[in-house]
Design an enzyme around this catalytic site. Structure first.
Site, mmCIF file in Angstrom:
data_model
loop_
_atom_site.group_PDB
_atom_site.id
_atom_site.type_symbol
_atom_site.label_atom_id
_atom_site.label_comp_id
_atom_site.label_asym_id
_atom_site.label_seq_id
_atom_site.Cartn_x
_atom_site.Cartn_y
_atom_site.Cartn_z
ATOM 1 N N GLN A 188 -7.645 8.557 -1.904
ATOM 2 C CA GLN A 188 -6.955 9.638 -1.212
ATOM 3 C C GLN A 188 -7.613 10.989 -1.519
ATOM 4 O O GLN A 188 -7.764 11.835 -0.646
ATOM 5 C CB GLN A 188 -5.463 9.642 -1.543
ATOM 6 C CG GLN A 188 -4.745 8.449 -0.903
ATOM 7 C CD GLN A 188 -3.236 8.603 -0.850
ATOM 8 O OE1 GLN A 188 -2.714 9.713 -0.765
ATOM 9 N NE2 GLN A 188 -2.535 7.475 -0.882
ATOM 10 N N PHE A 244 1.307 3.383 7.096
ATOM 11 C CA PHE A 244 0.045 3.532 7.811
ATOM 12 C C PHE A 244 -1.095 3.225 6.857
ATOM 13 O O PHE A 244 -1.151 3.755 5.752
ATOM 14 C CB PHE A 244 -0.071 4.974 8.331
ATOM 15 C CG PHE A 244 -1.376 5.269 9.000
ATOM 16 C CD1 PHE A 244 -1.586 4.886 10.311
ATOM 17 C CD2 PHE A 244 -2.383 5.941 8.325
ATOM 18 C CE1 PHE A 244 -2.793 5.160 10.939
ATOM 19 C CE2 PHE A 244 -3.582 6.220 8.940
ATOM 20 C CZ PHE A 244 -3.788 5.827 10.254
ATOM 21 N N HIS A 255 0.832 -1.202 0.000
ATOM 22 C CA HIS A 255 0.000 0.000 0.000
ATOM 23 C C HIS A 255 0.866 1.251 0.000
ATOM 24 O O HIS A 255 1.922 1.276 0.611
ATOM 25 C CB HIS A 255 -0.934 0.005 1.215
ATOM 26 C CG HIS A 255 -2.077 -0.926 1.047
ATOM 27 N ND1 HIS A 255 -1.935 -2.297 1.122
ATOM 28 C CD2 HIS A 255 -3.370 -0.684 0.761
ATOM 29 C CE1 HIS A 255 -3.098 -2.854 0.905
ATOM 30 N NE2 HIS A 255 -3.984 -1.909 0.676
ATOM 31 N N ALA A 288 -8.092 7.886 -6.230
ATOM 32 C CA ALA A 288 -9.474 8.309 -5.980
ATOM 33 C C ALA A 288 -9.789 8.277 -4.487
ATOM 34 O O ALA A 288 -10.454 9.182 -3.967
ATOM 35 C CB ALA A 288 -10.444 7.408 -6.748
ATOM 36 N N VAL A 318 -9.442 5.477 3.903
ATOM 37 C CA VAL A 318 -9.592 6.935 3.835
ATOM 38 C C VAL A 318 -10.992 7.366 3.419
ATOM 39 O O VAL A 318 -11.403 8.470 3.768
ATOM 40 C CB VAL A 318 -8.518 7.602 2.932
ATOM 41 C CG1 VAL A 318 -7.133 7.390 3.491
ATOM 42 C CG2 VAL A 318 -8.613 7.122 1.511
ATOM 43 N N SER A 374 -6.337 3.977 -5.499
ATOM 44 C CA SER A 374 -5.723 4.703 -4.384
ATOM 45 C C SER A 374 -5.798 6.207 -4.583
ATOM 46 O O SER A 374 -6.055 6.953 -3.637
ATOM 47 C CB SER A 374 -4.263 4.285 -4.193
ATOM 48 O OG SER A 374 -4.194 3.022 -3.586
#
Length: 162
Positions: free
Chosen positions: A84, A115, A63, A82, A119, A80
């Site tokens: 974020q 981390f 990730h 989209a 989201v 990812s």
């Protein structure tokens, strides 16, 4: 719908779902062999849960860092990027970016992986608070948390495919 999914040839199943897990098609490949599945998401997350620790860590490490280098240089996967953007991570002030960068660095130094948080279920403020809070967890708890968050990410990606 599930009957159709279970009836897909293995190669078609893998082709359809391979991008659910960041750069980790092995999860979908293993799930294909478990069919018929009573629940697609549960079958996929079972593969992750049953994987060896080194495989779980590889999945977590696949990730991208939130608001990190891949976001800046445009190399995030479409999903990812989209995700974020949905939390506003593509529209940060210099101060927010500095805070994200510092917490990402502290987190990676402590745990050895990025981390992970779903989201789409948070905001910039919520993500920053979670990063600070989760820095206090022990490594095993944080691995478990990261894997649960990946499960939530995958659930939302599956829903978007429907």
């Amino acid at each position: 719908m599930l009957d159709e999914i279970n009836a897909l040839p293995a190669a078609a199943f893998v082709a359809r779902y391979r991008d659910l897990f960041e750069h980790s098609p092995w999860v979908v490949e293993r799930a294909a062999a478990l069919r018929p599945l009573a629940d697609l998401h549960a079958g996929l997350t079972r593969v992750v849960r049953d994987a060896a620790l080194d495989e779980q860590l590889a999945l977590i490490r696949a990730h991208p860092e939130l608001a990190g280098k891949a976001a800046v240089d445009g190399t995030l996967t479409d999903a990812s990027a989209a995700e974020q953007a949905s939390a506003g991570l593509d529209r940060m002030s210099p101060e927010e970016y500095t805070r994200f960068h510092a917490l990402n660095a502290a987190y990676a130094a402590r745990f050895g992986f990025p981390f992970i948080i779903c989201v789409r279920q948070s905001t910039k403020v919520g993500i920053l608070a979670a990063m600070a809070r989760r820095l206090e967890q022990d490594r095993d708890a944080e691995i478990a948390t990261a894997l649960r968050e990946i499960g939530q990410i995958v659930r939302l990606r599956l829903e978007a495919m429907s």
